[in-house]
Design a protein around this motif. Sequence first.
Motif, mmCIF file in Angstrom:
data_model
loop_
_atom_site.group_PDB
_atom_site.id
_atom_site.type_symbol
_atom_site.label_atom_id
_atom_site.label_comp_id
_atom_site.label_asym_id
_atom_site.label_seq_id
_atom_site.Cartn_x
_atom_site.Cartn_y
_atom_site.Cartn_z
ATOM 1 N N THR A 1 0.836 -1.206 0.000
ATOM 2 C CA THR A 1 0.000 0.000 0.000
ATOM 3 C C THR A 1 0.868 1.253 0.000
ATOM 4 O OG1 THR A 1 -0.178 -0.232 2.406
ATOM 5 C CG2 THR A 1 -2.021 -1.052 1.075
ATOM 6 N N ASN A 2 2.034 1.202 0.670
ATOM 7 C CA ASN A 2 2.929 2.358 0.667
ATOM 8 C C ASN A 2 3.420 2.657 -0.745
ATOM 9 O OD1 ASN A 2 2.726 2.843 3.394
ATOM 10 N ND2 ASN A 2 4.581 1.709 3.930
ATOM 11 N N PRO B 1 -0.140 7.591 2.705
ATOM 12 C CA PRO B 1 -0.809 6.332 3.041
ATOM 13 C C PRO B 1 -2.142 6.563 3.751
ATOM 14 C CG PRO B 1 1.525 6.165 3.525
ATOM 15 C CD PRO B 1 1.268 7.613 3.167
ATOM 16 N N GLY B 2 -2.199 7.620 4.575
ATOM 17 C CA GLY B 2 -3.457 7.919 5.254
ATOM 18 C C GLY B 2 -4.582 8.229 4.285
ATOM 19 N N TYR C 1 -5.821 5.000 2.840
ATOM 20 C CA TYR C 1 -6.639 4.215 3.766
ATOM 21 C C TYR C 1 -8.026 4.814 3.965
ATOM 22 C CZ TYR C 1 -2.470 1.513 4.882
ATOM 23 O OH TYR C 1 -1.372 0.687 4.806
ATOM 24 N N GLN C 2 -8.244 6.048 3.547
ATOM 25 C CA GLN C 2 -9.604 6.601 3.592
ATOM 26 C C GLN C 2 -10.519 5.885 2.596
ATOM 27 O OE1 GLN C 2 -9.598 10.854 3.022
ATOM 28 N NE2 GLN C 2 -8.022 11.190 4.580
ATOM 29 N N TYR C 3 -9.924 5.282 1.568
ATOM 30 C CA TYR C 3 -10.715 4.651 0.504
ATOM 31 C C TYR C 3 -10.597 3.126 0.504
ATOM 32 C CZ TYR C 3 -10.941 9.422 -1.233
ATOM 33 O OH TYR C 3 -11.167 10.776 -1.351
ATOM 34 N N PRO D 1 -8.981 -0.282 2.824
ATOM 35 C CA PRO D 1 -8.347 -0.677 4.090
ATOM 36 C C PRO D 1 -7.037 -1.429 3.909
ATOM 37 C CG PRO D 1 -10.175 -2.138 3.584
ATOM 38 C CD PRO D 1 -10.218 -1.030 2.568
ATOM 39 N N ASN D 2 -6.832 -2.042 2.733
ATOM 40 C CA ASN D 2 -5.623 -2.837 2.526
ATOM 41 C C ASN D 2 -5.422 -3.096 1.033
ATOM 42 O OD1 ASN D 2 -7.470 -4.989 1.892
ATOM 43 N ND2 ASN D 2 -7.621 -5.414 4.083
ATOM 44 N N LYS D 3 -4.314 -3.778 0.735
ATOM 45 C CA LYS D 3 -3.968 -4.077 -0.665
ATOM 46 C C LYS D 3 -5.000 -4.983 -1.316
ATOM 47 C CE LYS D 3 -0.668 -7.065 -1.423
ATOM 48 N NZ LYS D 3 0.655 -7.712 -1.557
#
Length: 222
Positions: free
Chosen positions: A47-48, A58-59, A62-64, A66-68
């Motif tokens: 994700t990074n 990254p934040g 994560y708003q859209y 939750p993970n890869k």
Amino acid sequence: MSEKTPGTTPEETKPRRRQARGERRIAQLLQAAANVFCAKGYTAASTNAIAREASVSPGTLYQYFPNKEAIALELGDRLLAEMRAAHGQAFTPANLGLPLPELVDAVLDPLIEFNCQHPVLLALMHGSEIPGRIAEEHDALHASMLAAVGELMAHYLPASEAAQRTRISDMIFAIVKAGLALVLAAPEGPERQAVITELKTVLLRYLGPLLTDRALTTTPSP
């Protein structure tokens, strides 16, 4: 005084604008994910790395998502929906009765174009840890396309046995799958077009002797 769409209130237009911005951001993240999956493969992607590719924190990602896995699922869903549309363009009643070279063009061209535009699909399909739902949906699409090839063979070889048509369909699929990998590996431009031509030549030389109807294997005189 601010402008607003006739018949709407400011409270109604703001959520619509937020939704449009959100869709643009999701599209940006999915494109970045496609780039990273193509470059690194699904397993090695993070994700990074996707956030860096999208030029966001990254934040924000994560708003859209939750993970890869969630990113891959959304990307896979959209790609497979588009591929079904390409599949629909390829296998249509209008293509029945075409001379063999034109039939091969009509079936292959939409599929080749889609795969060239979306090379990430190959990366997703061949990853060792891809989400199970993507693999299941791809397998279902694969089965439907294989069934469509079988229906074409039943149309052109009505006297053949079902087992023979299945073998022919499996062989066609294997040829196309291997050929697509070579097409995607070739540089864009004349070299890629040359590989596409070779793939079509292989199919024509395989199918030509099988399909004995002269109306199919030769182009009608004007």
